[in-house]
Design a protein around this motif. Structure first.
Motif, mmCIF file in Angstrom:
data_model
loop_
_atom_site.group_PDB
_atom_site.id
_atom_site.type_symbol
_atom_site.label_atom_id
_atom_site.label_comp_id
_atom_site.label_asym_id
_atom_site.label_seq_id
_atom_site.Cartn_x
_atom_site.Cartn_y
_atom_site.Cartn_z
ATOM 1 N N ARG A 348 0.821 -1.216 0.000
ATOM 2 C CA ARG A 348 0.000 0.000 0.000
ATOM 3 C C ARG A 348 0.855 1.267 0.000
ATOM 4 O O ARG A 348 0.445 2.298 -0.539
ATOM 5 N N LYS A 349 2.011 1.195 0.625
ATOM 6 C CA LYS A 349 2.888 2.367 0.686
ATOM 7 C C LYS A 349 3.501 2.704 -0.672
ATOM 8 O O LYS A 349 4.104 3.759 -0.838
ATOM 9 N N ASN A 350 3.336 1.815 -1.646
ATOM 10 C CA ASN A 350 3.949 2.021 -2.952
ATOM 11 C C ASN A 350 2.993 2.599 -3.982
ATOM 12 O O ASN A 350 3.410 2.923 -5.093
ATOM 13 N N VAL A 351 1.706 2.720 -3.656
ATOM 14 C CA VAL A 351 0.751 3.222 -4.636
ATOM 15 C C VAL A 351 0.866 4.735 -4.752
ATOM 16 O O VAL A 351 1.128 5.443 -3.771
ATOM 17 N N MET A 352 0.681 5.227 -5.972
ATOM 18 C CA MET A 352 0.738 6.650 -6.260
ATOM 19 C C MET A 352 -0.676 7.192 -6.479
ATOM 20 O O MET A 352 -1.606 6.426 -6.764
ATOM 21 N N PRO A 353 -0.877 8.508 -6.355
ATOM 22 C CA PRO A 353 -2.220 9.075 -6.541
ATOM 23 C C PRO A 353 -2.842 8.750 -7.893
ATOM 24 O O PRO A 353 -4.071 8.629 -7.999
ATOM 25 N N VAL A 373 1.921 -5.682 -10.487
ATOM 26 C CA VAL A 373 2.539 -6.322 -9.327
ATOM 27 C C VAL A 373 1.825 -5.876 -8.050
ATOM 28 O O VAL A 373 1.488 -6.694 -7.181
ATOM 29 N N GLY A 374 1.619 -4.569 -7.938
ATOM 30 C CA GLY A 374 0.971 -4.042 -6.747
ATOM 31 C C GLY A 374 -0.442 -4.543 -6.577
ATOM 32 O O GLY A 374 -0.844 -4.968 -5.490
ATOM 33 N N VAL A 375 -1.219 -4.514 -7.661
ATOM 34 C CA VAL A 375 -2.624 -4.938 -7.572
ATOM 35 C C VAL A 375 -2.724 -6.425 -7.260
ATOM 36 O O VAL A 375 -3.485 -6.840 -6.375
ATOM 37 N N LEU A 376 -1.961 -7.259 -7.973
ATOM 38 C CA LEU A 376 -2.029 -8.700 -7.732
ATOM 39 C C LEU A 376 -1.589 -9.044 -6.307
ATOM 40 O O LEU A 376 -2.182 -9.912 -5.651
ATOM 41 N N SER A 377 -0.567 -8.371 -5.819
ATOM 42 C CA SER A 377 -0.105 -8.627 -4.457
ATOM 43 C C SER A 377 -1.194 -8.288 -3.440
ATOM 44 O O SER A 377 -1.405 -9.028 -2.466
ATOM 45 N N LEU A 378 -1.906 -7.204 -3.660
ATOM 46 C CA LEU A 378 -2.999 -6.848 -2.753
ATOM 47 C C LEU A 378 -4.140 -7.858 -2.848
ATOM 48 O O LEU A 378 -4.747 -8.225 -1.840
ATOM 49 N N GLN A 379 -4.430 -8.312 -4.058
ATOM 50 C CA GLN A 379 -5.469 -9.329 -4.216
ATOM 51 C C GLN A 379 -5.088 -10.613 -3.492
ATOM 52 O O GLN A 379 -5.909 -11.240 -2.816
ATOM 53 N N MET A 380 -3.830 -11.007 -3.613
ATOM 54 C CA MET A 380 -3.393 -12.257 -3.002
ATOM 55 C C MET A 380 -3.281 -12.170 -1.484
ATOM 56 O O MET A 380 -3.282 -13.197 -0.806
ATOM 57 N N THR A 381 -3.201 -10.973 -0.957
ATOM 58 C CA THR A 381 -3.164 -10.811 0.499
ATOM 59 C C THR A 381 -4.546 -10.525 1.064
ATOM 60 O O THR A 381 -4.680 -10.221 2.246
ATOM 61 N N GLY A 382 -5.559 -10.622 0.222
ATOM 62 C CA GLY A 382 -6.928 -10.430 0.685
ATOM 63 C C GLY A 382 -7.389 -8.996 0.693
ATOM 64 O O GLY A 382 -8.371 -8.657 1.358
ATOM 65 N N ASN A 383 -6.714 -8.126 -0.079
ATOM 66 C CA ASN A 383 -7.061 -6.703 -0.094
ATOM 67 C C ASN A 383 -7.321 -6.198 -1.508
ATOM 68 O O ASN A 383 -6.983 -5.068 -1.849
ATOM 69 N N GLY A 384 -7.939 -7.036 -2.304
ATOM 70 C CA GLY A 384 -8.170 -6.683 -3.698
ATOM 71 C C GLY A 384 -9.211 -5.611 -3.932
ATOM 72 O O GLY A 384 -9.352 -5.124 -5.052
#
Length: 502
Positions: A348-353, A373-384
């Motif tokens: 989450r700290k890597n997302v830009m506006p 990479v960011g979106v898939l990682s969030l989906q796989m951690t349950g935060n999609g």
């Protein structure tokens, strides 16, 4: 002090008499029960023998009703064919709704690719009912659906693919089979990420449900698994160069592949591969132990606080842990779920506006190639479904209009960077809806057009391959393209739900 009862001769004699009475009563009751049962059967026989008029049932019909409704024939394949002719067809039954009246389900005829298809193992829908979130009690439903040709073709067409996608995958797997080294590995020199390339090749086969028992590719898969297990036994990490600074790529990708292989082997009762479970647990332990305080991972597992922590290498470690979770793997040095939660806080700290994701946290080096990479990682951690993932998906939808094979290069290349597209295609499929519809048009035909007649894929920007050349680069490009075409049946579309079964 013990408590006991002392029996006398009179008590024993009385007990003996009681047992005789009880036995006599039991015998009497048994004879009576048999007599009653015989009488009951006799009465039933008489009643059945009495003829009676058959009942007549009348159904009211509405004007326009069609009394001649054909029932679609569903044919379940139980054989593993060794080849498919060009005239072969796969029958797909498409049910569009549930109703209280009979509805004709249309038969959709889908041409099977003319290539010889390996069926893997025909376990079909009835194999495993787990969702992937449990303790490995069954292969997640979506994984089992990779293993039936009819179902795989149905999912391809339902999700916007074509029979040519399946044909291209089979041709690619045959090409990869020819590129396997004698020791079971894929790729060039040890410094060229040989373990990572072997892991990607194995993932390509496993995505198509090719296991050590598969008819056409079984030996290939077994040799690949054995190679990685051997490295995992000999070294603290799965790599031929464990001291190398970028060993995290080797280890994470190889662990990802072995976790999927372990799931298949365990749940399909495939004969045990020596040390597979031992190496998988050891590899997952190493990933958990190497997580940095901020939740990410670095190139090296030996120093948790260093400047090399980045989203790219974090993405591969997240995928490995998610595969381990699906396989019910129990690490000894921590908990997978809590590790993934910690990883999501870093992502989450890597997302830009604007929806891009940065290479390093807090907006350091934002890159188009890292959005997936960011979106898939969030989906796989349950935060999609959180805001960071939604921003990334909006960016993908608005900016990735088409994949142009062979056009452009570099980290900001959104036209042909396969590293970027490998992640974006998974993130879009997991989300489903208009995001997936748009992205499917952007990548499908372009990937198909990039394949040569022998099954290989033409040279194209692969992204994030610092120092990779020759044989390893060719394997990397081949596997990324193949895995993209296999996305149709590796994931379930719809608001990130696919990550539960990936």
């Amino acid at each position: 002090m013990s408590l006991h009862i002392e029996s006398t001769e009179d008590a024993l004699a009385e007990l003996k008499k009681q047992r005789v009475k009880t036995l006599t009563a039991a015998i009497s009751v048994s004879f009576l029960g048999v007599a009653l049962m015989g009488l009951l059967l006799y009465l039933v026989h008489i009643i059945v023998a009495i003829p009676e008029d058959p009942p007549m049932v009348a159904y009211a019909t509405q004007e326009g009703d069609n009394p001649d409704i054909d029932t679609p024939e569903v044919t379940q394949t139980t054989q593993r064919p060794s080849s498919s002719s060009t005239a072969a067809q796969v029958k797909v039954i498409a049910a569009v709704a549930t109703a209280d009246v009979a509805v004709v389900n249309p038969d959709i005829e889908v041409d099977v690719p003319s290539e010889e298809l390996s069926m893997g193992i025909d376990i079909g829908d009835g194999f495993g009912t787990g969702t992937g979130d449990g303790d490995g009690g069954g292969i997640p439903g979506i994984i089992s659906k990779r293993c039936d040709l009819n179902d795989r073709m149905k999912r391809i067409t339902e999700n916007g693919g074509t029979p040519q996608c399946e044909e291209a995958v089979v041709k690619s797997l045959k090409w990869l089979q020819k590129q396997q080294n004698k020791d079971g590995s894929w790729g060039g020199t040890p410094q060229n990420y040989k373990c990572a390339m072997t892991g990607l090749a194995l993932l390509s086969y496993l995505a198509h449900c090719e296991t050590p028992l598969s008819e056409d590719f079984g030996e290939t898969v077994l040799k690949g698994i054995s190679f990685l297990v051997d490295q995992g036994v000999k070294n603290p990490v799965i790599s031929l160069v464990p001291q190398r600074n970028e060993v995290s790529y080797d280890h994470a990708v190889a662990t990802y592949a072995l976790c999927e292989a372990y799931t298949f082997c365990k749940q399909m009762d495939i004969p045990s591969i020596a040390n597979l479970e031992k190496v998988v647990i050891k590899a997952v332990d190493r990933i958990i132990d190497a997580q940095c305080p901020n939740g990410g991972w670095a190139y090296s597992y030996n120093n948790k606080i260093n400047p090399d922590i980045d989203l790219s290498v974090t993405g591969w470690n997240v995928q490995a842990l998610k595969a381990a979770e699906h396989g019910g793997i129990k690490p000894t040095k921590g908990d997978i779920r809590s590790t993934l939660r910690k990883a999501s806080s870093y992502v989450r700290k890597n997302v830009m506006p604007d929806g891009k994701f940065a290479y390093k946290e807090n907006g350091n080096m934002p890159r188009s190639s890292l959005v997936g990479v960011g979106v898939l990682s969030l989906q796989m951690t349950g935060n999609g479904s959180d805001s960071a993932a939604r921003k990334g998906l909006d960016w993908i939808k608005n900016n990735v209009k088409t994949l142009q094979w062979g056009q452009g290069s570099g980290t900001e290349n959104v036209k042909s960077n396969l590293y970027m597209h490998y992640y974006c295609v998974q993130a879009a499929m997991n989300r489903g809806g208009d995001v997936w519809t748009s992205y499917n048009k952007a990548f499908r035909d372009a990937v198909l057009s990039g394949q040569n007649a022998d099954g290989s894929f033409r040279k194209n920007d692969v992204g994030y391959v610092s120092g990779m050349t020759g044989k390893s680069e060719n394997i990397y490009r081949q596997c990324l393209a193949t895995l993209m075409l296999e996305t149709y049946y590796r994931f379930l579309p719809g608001t990130g739900e696919g990550t539960k079964n990936s």
